[in-house]
Design a protein around this motif. Structure first.
Motif, PDB file in Angstrom:
ATOM      1  N   GLU A  26       0.870  -1.173   0.000  1.00 20.33           N
ATOM      2  CA  GLU A  26       0.000   0.000   0.000  1.00 20.33           C
ATOM      3  C   GLU A  26       0.906   1.222   0.000  1.00 20.33           C
ATOM      4  O   GLU A  26       1.905   1.264   0.717  1.00 20.33           O
ATOM      5  N   LYS A  27       0.570   2.194  -0.831  1.00 25.99           N
ATOM      6  CA  LYS A  27       1.399   3.396  -0.924  1.00 25.99           C
ATOM      7  C   LYS A  27       0.657   4.590  -0.330  1.00 25.99           C
ATOM      8  O   LYS A  27      -0.518   4.782  -0.599  1.00 25.99           O
ATOM      9  N   GLN A  28       1.358   5.351   0.491  1.00 26.47           N
ATOM     10  CA  GLN A  28       0.777   6.557   1.079  1.00 26.47           C
ATOM     11  C   GLN A  28       1.685   7.738   0.790  1.00 26.47           C
ATOM     12  O   GLN A  28       2.815   7.795   1.252  1.00 26.47           O
ATOM     13  N   GLU A  29       1.166   8.669   0.014  1.00 27.44           N
ATOM     14  CA  GLU A  29       1.885   9.887  -0.328  1.00 27.44           C
ATOM     15  C   GLU A  29       1.679  10.848   0.833  1.00 27.44           C
ATOM     16  O   GLU A  29       0.573  11.310   1.077  1.00 27.44           O
ATOM     17  N   ILE A  30       2.741  11.134   1.584  1.00 14.18           N
ATOM     18  CA  ILE A  30       2.601  11.804   2.879  1.00 14.18           C
ATOM     19  C   ILE A  30       2.282  13.290   2.804  1.00 14.18           C
ATOM     20  O   ILE A  30       1.870  13.879   3.797  1.00 14.18           O
ATOM     21  N   LYS A  31       2.436  13.889   1.633  1.00 14.36           N
ATOM     22  CA  LYS A  31       2.088  15.303   1.512  1.00 14.36           C
ATOM     23  C   LYS A  31       0.584  15.470   1.358  1.00 14.36           C
ATOM     24  O   LYS A  31      -0.008  16.392   1.910  1.00 14.36           O
ATOM     25  N   THR A  32      -0.047  14.561   0.623  1.00 13.86           N
ATOM     26  CA  THR A  32      -1.488  14.662   0.391  1.00 13.86           C
ATOM     27  C   THR A  32      -2.301  13.881   1.419  1.00 13.86           C
ATOM     28  O   THR A  32      -3.476  14.174   1.629  1.00 13.86           O
ATOM     29  N   GLU A  33      -1.693  12.881   2.038  1.00 12.20           N
ATOM     30  CA  GLU A  33      -2.364  12.090   3.076  1.00 12.20           C
ATOM     31  C   GLU A  33      -1.457  12.030   4.299  1.00 12.20           C
ATOM     32  O   GLU A  33      -0.542  11.216   4.370  1.00 12.20           O
ATOM     33  N   SER A  34      -1.720  12.926   5.223  1.00 17.06           N
ATOM     34  CA  SER A  34      -0.856  13.060   6.405  1.00 17.06           C
ATOM     35  C   SER A  34      -0.774  11.767   7.208  1.00 17.06           C
ATOM     36  O   SER A  34      -1.722  10.987   7.254  1.00 17.06           O
ATOM     37  N   ILE A  35       0.349  11.598   7.849  1.00 19.97           N
ATOM     38  CA  ILE A  35       0.562  10.456   8.736  1.00 19.97           C
ATOM     39  C   ILE A  35      -0.255  10.674  10.004  1.00 19.97           C
ATOM     40  O   ILE A  35      -0.252  11.763  10.570  1.00 19.97           O
ATOM     41  N   THR A  36      -0.919   9.635  10.449  1.00 20.99           N
ATOM     42  CA  THR A  36      -1.712   9.736  11.672  1.00 20.99           C
ATOM     43  C   THR A  36      -0.839   9.367  12.882  1.00 20.99           C
ATOM     44  O   THR A  36       0.234   8.773  12.733  1.00 20.99           O
ATOM     45  N   VAL A  37      -1.337   9.706  14.047  1.00 21.49           N
ATOM     46  CA  VAL A  37      -0.640   9.359  15.292  1.00 21.49           C
ATOM     47  C   VAL A  37      -0.489   7.839  15.365  1.00 21.49           C
ATOM     48  O   VAL A  37       0.580   7.320  15.697  1.00 21.49           O
ATOM     49  N   LYS A  38      -1.554   7.116  15.015  1.00 16.30           N
ATOM     50  CA  LYS A  38      -1.528   5.651  15.070  1.00 16.30           C
ATOM     51  C   LYS A  38      -0.463   5.090  14.126  1.00 16.30           C
ATOM     52  O   LYS A  38       0.304   4.199  14.497  1.00 16.30           O
ATOM     53  N   LYS A  74       9.391  12.960  22.465  1.00 13.76           N
ATOM     54  CA  LYS A  74       8.120  13.681  22.297  1.00 13.76           C
ATOM     55  C   LYS A  74       8.279  14.778  21.233  1.00 13.76           C
ATOM     56  O   LYS A  74       7.393  14.988  20.407  1.00 13.76           O
ATOM     57  N   ASP A  75       9.424  15.465  21.245  1.00 13.14           N
ATOM     58  CA  ASP A  75       9.692  16.500  20.239  1.00 13.14           C
ATOM     59  C   ASP A  75       9.726  15.890  18.843  1.00 13.14           C
ATOM     60  O   ASP A  75       9.099  16.409  17.914  1.00 13.14           O
ATOM     61  N   TYR A  76      10.456  14.778  18.684  1.00  9.36           N
ATOM     62  CA  TYR A  76      10.542  14.126  17.370  1.00  9.36           C
ATOM     63  C   TYR A  76       9.150  13.746  16.878  1.00  9.36           C
ATOM     64  O   TYR A  76       8.800  13.975  15.724  1.00  9.36           O
ATOM     65  N   GLN A  77       8.356  13.174  17.771  1.00  7.24           N
ATOM     66  CA  GLN A  77       6.994  12.772  17.410  1.00  7.24           C
ATOM     67  C   GLN A  77       6.186  13.975  16.942  1.00  7.24           C
ATOM     68  O   GLN A  77       5.545  13.946  15.891  1.00  7.24           O
ATOM     69  N   GLN A  78       6.211  15.044  17.711  1.00  9.34           N
ATOM     70  CA  GLN A  78       5.414  16.230  17.377  1.00  9.34           C
ATOM     71  C   GLN A  78       5.857  16.863  16.061  1.00  9.34           C
ATOM     72  O   GLN A  78       5.021  17.273  15.264  1.00  9.34           O
ATOM     73  N   TYR A  79       7.161  16.940  15.824  1.00  8.86           N
ATOM     74  CA  TYR A  79       7.639  17.541  14.578  1.00  8.86           C
ATOM     75  C   TYR A  79       7.252  16.697  13.371  1.00  8.86           C
ATOM     76  O   TYR A  79       6.819  17.233  12.347  1.00  8.86           O
ATOM     77  N   ILE A  80       7.366  15.379  13.480  1.00  6.56           N
ATOM     78  CA  ILE A  80       6.983  14.514  12.362  1.00  6.56           C
ATOM     79  C   ILE A  80       5.493  14.649  12.066  1.00  6.56           C
ATOM     80  O   ILE A  80       5.084  14.718  10.904  1.00  6.56           O
ATOM     81  N   LEU A  81       4.683  14.710  13.110  1.00  9.36           N
ATOM     82  CA  LEU A  81       3.237  14.847  12.904  1.00  9.36           C
ATOM     83  C   LEU A  81       2.851  16.232  12.392  1.00  9.36           C
ATOM     84  O   LEU A  81       1.865  16.381  11.681  1.00  9.36           O
ATOM     85  N   SER A  82       3.637  17.239  12.723  1.00  7.04           N
ATOM     86  CA  SER A  82       3.289  18.611  12.332  1.00  7.04           C
ATOM     87  C   SER A  82       3.664  18.927  10.893  1.00  7.04           C
ATOM     88  O   SER A  82       3.047  19.781  10.266  1.00  7.04           O
ATOM     89  N   ASP A  83       4.685  18.245  10.352  1.00 13.83           N
ATOM     90  CA  ASP A  83       5.135  18.559   8.996  1.00 13.83           C
ATOM     91  C   ASP A  83       5.752  17.327   8.355  1.00 13.83           C
ATOM     92  O   ASP A  83       6.697  16.748   8.897  1.00 13.83           O
ATOM     93  N   TYR A  84       5.224  16.943   7.197  1.00 16.30           N
ATOM     94  CA  TYR A  84       5.677  15.732   6.509  1.00 16.30           C
ATOM     95  C   TYR A  84       7.168  15.737   6.192  1.00 16.30           C
ATOM     96  O   TYR A  84       7.790  14.688   6.060  1.00 16.30           O
ATOM     97  N   THR A  85       7.779  16.912   6.086  1.00 20.37           N
ATOM     98  CA  THR A  85       9.198  16.977   5.710  1.00 20.37           C
ATOM     99  C   THR A  85      10.113  16.413   6.795  1.00 20.37           C
ATOM    100  O   THR A  85      11.267  16.101   6.520  1.00 20.37           O
ATOM    101  N   PHE A  86       9.603  16.261   8.015  1.00 23.09           N
ATOM    102  CA  PHE A  86      10.425  15.738   9.099  1.00 23.09           C
ATOM    103  C   PHE A  86      10.498  14.210   9.127  1.00 23.09           C
ATOM    104  O   PHE A  86      11.236  13.641   9.927  1.00 23.09           O
ATOM    105  N   LEU A  87       9.743  13.535   8.269  1.00 24.10           N
ATOM    106  CA  LEU A  87       9.826  12.077   8.196  1.00 24.10           C
ATOM    107  C   LEU A  87      10.908  11.686   7.203  1.00 24.10           C
ATOM    108  O   LEU A  87      10.905  12.162   6.067  1.00 24.10           O
ATOM    109  N   LYS A  88      11.839  10.840   7.630  1.00 25.44           N
ATOM    110  CA  LYS A  88      12.845  10.305   6.706  1.00 25.44           C
ATOM    111  C   LYS A  88      12.099   9.524   5.637  1.00 25.44           C
ATOM    112  O   LYS A  88      11.174   8.777   5.954  1.00 25.44           O
ATOM    113  N   ARG A  89      12.536   9.685   4.393  1.00 23.29           N
ATOM    114  CA  ARG A  89      11.807   9.032   3.317  1.00 23.29           C
ATOM    115  C   ARG A  89      12.738   8.223   2.435  1.00 23.29           C
ATOM    116  O   ARG A  89      13.895   8.599   2.272  1.00 23.29           O
TER     117      ARG A  89
END
Length: 117
Positions: A26-38, A74-89
């Motif tokens: 399954e492919k998820q494009e993280i800019k158009t479909e944000s990553i959820t907390v789960k 907690k900071d890493y989690q919040q930054y990744i959830l706040s902006d897709y650019t913080f997730l390593k891709r």
């Protein structure tokens, strides 16, 4: 779960997806479909930490002065959830295996994993 989190505008992500056989994922494009907390929590459970998923190459990392701060999980989690650019891709999840980022050794490990199936 067989899933890949990627960025459509990233040439590296597109190249990796083209080179590797990721059919059935399954492919998820993280800019158009944000990553959820789960979803992030599921990735963290396999990776061991949010820091492992966090990209220090993101432009905002320097722009926001984060390189000069001491960040915690907690900071890493919040930054990744706040902006897709913080997730390593890309992030590729195959059951209990996770492959994070585009480093050569990681991609070799992913290719080997996919070829063993």
């Amino acid at each position: 779960m067989k899933k890949i989190y990627y960025l459509q505008t990233c040439d590296t992500c597109r190249r990796i997806m083209k080179e590797l056989n990721l059919s059935g994922f399954e492919k998820q494009e993280i800019k158009t479909e944000s990553i959820t907390v789960k979803q992030l929590d599921e990735m963290k459970a396999i990776a061991g930490s949010y820091e492992a998923l966090f990209s220090r190459k993101a432009k905002k990392y320097k722009e926001m002065g984060l390189k000069d701060e001491v960040l915690n999980e907690k900071d890493y989690q919040q930054y990744i959830l706040s902006d897709y650019t913080f997730l390593k891709r890309p992030v590729v999840v195959d059951g209990n295996e996770i492959f994070i980022g585009n480093e050569k050794k990681n991609l070799e490990r992913l290719a080997l994993h996919l070829n063993q199936k």
